[in-house]
Design an enzyme around this catalytic site. Structure first.
Site, PDB file in Angstrom:
ATOM      1  CD  GLU A  47      21.171  72.339  55.094  1.00  0.00           C
ATOM      2  OE1 GLU A  47      20.106  72.103  55.560  1.00  0.00           O
ATOM      3  OE2 GLU A  47      22.419  71.947  55.235  1.00  0.00           O
ATOM      4  CB  THR A 159      24.470  29.858  54.794  1.00  0.00           C
ATOM      5  OG1 THR A 159      24.856  29.090  56.045  1.00  0.00           O
ATOM      6  CG2 THR A 159      23.501  30.813  54.308  1.00  0.00           C
ATOM      7  CB  ALA A 160      28.285  26.707  55.816  1.00  0.00           C
ATOM      8  CD1 TRP A 168      35.825  32.974  47.891  1.00  0.00           C
ATOM      9  CD2 TRP A 168      34.595  34.099  49.098  1.00  0.00           C
ATOM     10  NE1 TRP A 168      36.616  33.991  48.716  1.00  0.00           N
ATOM     11  CE2 TRP A 168      35.901  34.322  49.242  1.00  0.00           C
ATOM     12  CE3 TRP A 168      33.367  34.580  49.841  1.00  0.00           C
ATOM     13  CZ2 TRP A 168      36.178  35.399  50.690  1.00  0.00           C
ATOM     14  CZ3 TRP A 168      33.806  35.377  51.277  1.00  0.00           C
ATOM     15  CH2 TRP A 168      35.111  35.870  51.359  1.00  0.00           C
ATOM     16  CB  SER A 220      27.494  34.956  75.888  1.00  0.00           C
ATOM     17  OG  SER A 220      26.582  35.242  75.133  1.00  0.00           O
TER      18      SER A 220
END
Length: 368
Positions: A47, A159-160, A168, A220
């Site tokens: 505004e 994924t791999a 990639w 962790s």
């Protein structure tokens, strides 16, 4: 309002953790006399930008209508109340998409306007404005960020490769698009396994941005190497731990990281508590880029709101999957999803899927 929403979109990579807001001022004869969107934290809101634009054009705002995608604020933060600025500017009407979910505002801005004799209407563009600010609404109403899990995989879900090779799977266009989604988030989260295996930076490089999202690591035992590439000057880094180790904590703290003890059972990090803590730290959208184990933990605990999946047009066979959870014994126990969009990005396919009902949090609040 369509123009105001477009302006709000221009704040997508800029205004977090403040909401993305656009404002257009129209004269009594319908002419646009000013417009603007929210700037970086500490800068002017939409505004005020629109009022400044009108002043720069030499336009009077007396009797004008303000079209704004969220309720004008009513509290003093880093800037003054936008509702007061509109009153002082002499506007006659405010049309807003939505009430602000921030309890410091939440109807009080509208009340100030009405008390000053300004006509207030709400509703136009509500769905679009809320979607643009889904993380802000999540943080204000659920007290936790909106969690978006990003995955790049082959068409058969790998994924791999089994040996860990993954760069990639998708092409350059998909990677740049993924960086654009990183840029809109308040923070990018990964696990220490990804840090140790890939030594990623997880910053925004493939699109222009004026700010880098914070980085969150679930670690962790505080195994993050002090020499990891994720340590960058002037970038906020949070590491959540589950097992106390003062020597490692101090070493990472000396490198600039904030170490947060958030222990759960078996020495792991309490992920749900971590999300609540991130909400307190003003994280609206949390962009999760992790390995299949941490992905599985988030899914198993019901902490993911949305999936951003890039599928490459190739088959890779056995390897690492998208997420490790289960095994399930019945099909009905699977995680239900609703596709929000399916779009080609270069040679790859981008899928945006949401867990049904996750975006239905209300002022009454909802928790994970």
């Amino acid at each position: 309002m369509t123009t105001a929403l477009s302006l709000a979109h221009d704040a997508l990579w800029l205004s977090s953790p403040n909401p993305r807001v656009g404002c257009v001022l129209s004269a009594p004869d319908g002419r646009v006399i000013g417009q603007g969107h929210t700037q970086q934290v500490g800068g002017p809101h939409a505004e005020v930008m629109a009022l400044a634009d009108a002043a720069a054009r030499g336009e009077s705002t007396v009797g004008a209508t303000a079209w704004v995608t969220l309720e004008p604020c009513s509290h003093h933060g880093r800037t003054g109340p936008c509702s007061d600025a509109l009153v002082q500017a002499g506007v006659a009407r405010v049309v807003a998409s939505l009430q602000d979910p921030n309890p410091l505002v939440s109807g009080q801005g509208f009340a100030r306007l009405r008390t000053a004799g300004i006509e207030v209407h709400t509703g136009p563009g509500a769905a679009e404005s809320r979607e643009l600010n889904i993380g802000f609404f999540s943080r204000m109403l659920r007290k936790t960020p909106w969690v978006r899990m990003k995955i790049a995989a082959s068409l058969d879900g790998t994924t791999a490769l089994s040996n860990g090779e993954s760069q990639w799977i998708t092409g350059e266009a998909a990677r740049a698009d993924g960086h654009a989604w990183r840029a809109r988030a308040c923070a990018v989260l990964t696990g220490v396994g990804t840090v140790l295996e890939d030594d990623p930076r997880l910053d925004v490089r493939l699109v222009d941005t004026v700010r880098q999202p914070a980085l969150v690591v679930v670690d962790s035992r505080l195994d993050t190497p002090p020499g990891a590439r994720l340590f960058e000057p002037d970038r906020r880094l949070l590491i959540y731990s589950g097992v106390p180790d003062e020597q490692r904590r101090q070493r990472l703290h000396d490198r600039g990281a904030d170490i947060v003890a958030m222990p759960a059972t078996h020495g792991k990090v309490d992920l749900a508590a971590m999300l609540r803590d991130l909400g307190r730290r003003h994280i609206n959208e949390l962009h999760l880029e992790a390995g299949h184990k941490l992905n599985g933990s988030f899914i198993r605990e019901g902490l993911v709101d949305e999936f951003l999946v890039y599928l490459a047009p190739r088959l890779l066979g056995p390897g690492l999957g998208m997420a490790s959870f289960g095994p399930l014994t019945q099909l009905r126990d699977g995680v239900p999803l609703a596709f929000r969009s399916v779009q080609p990005v270069g040679p790859d396919l981008r899928l945006l899927a949401r867990i049904p009902g996750r975006d239905e949090f209300t002022q009454a609040g909802a928790t994970h």
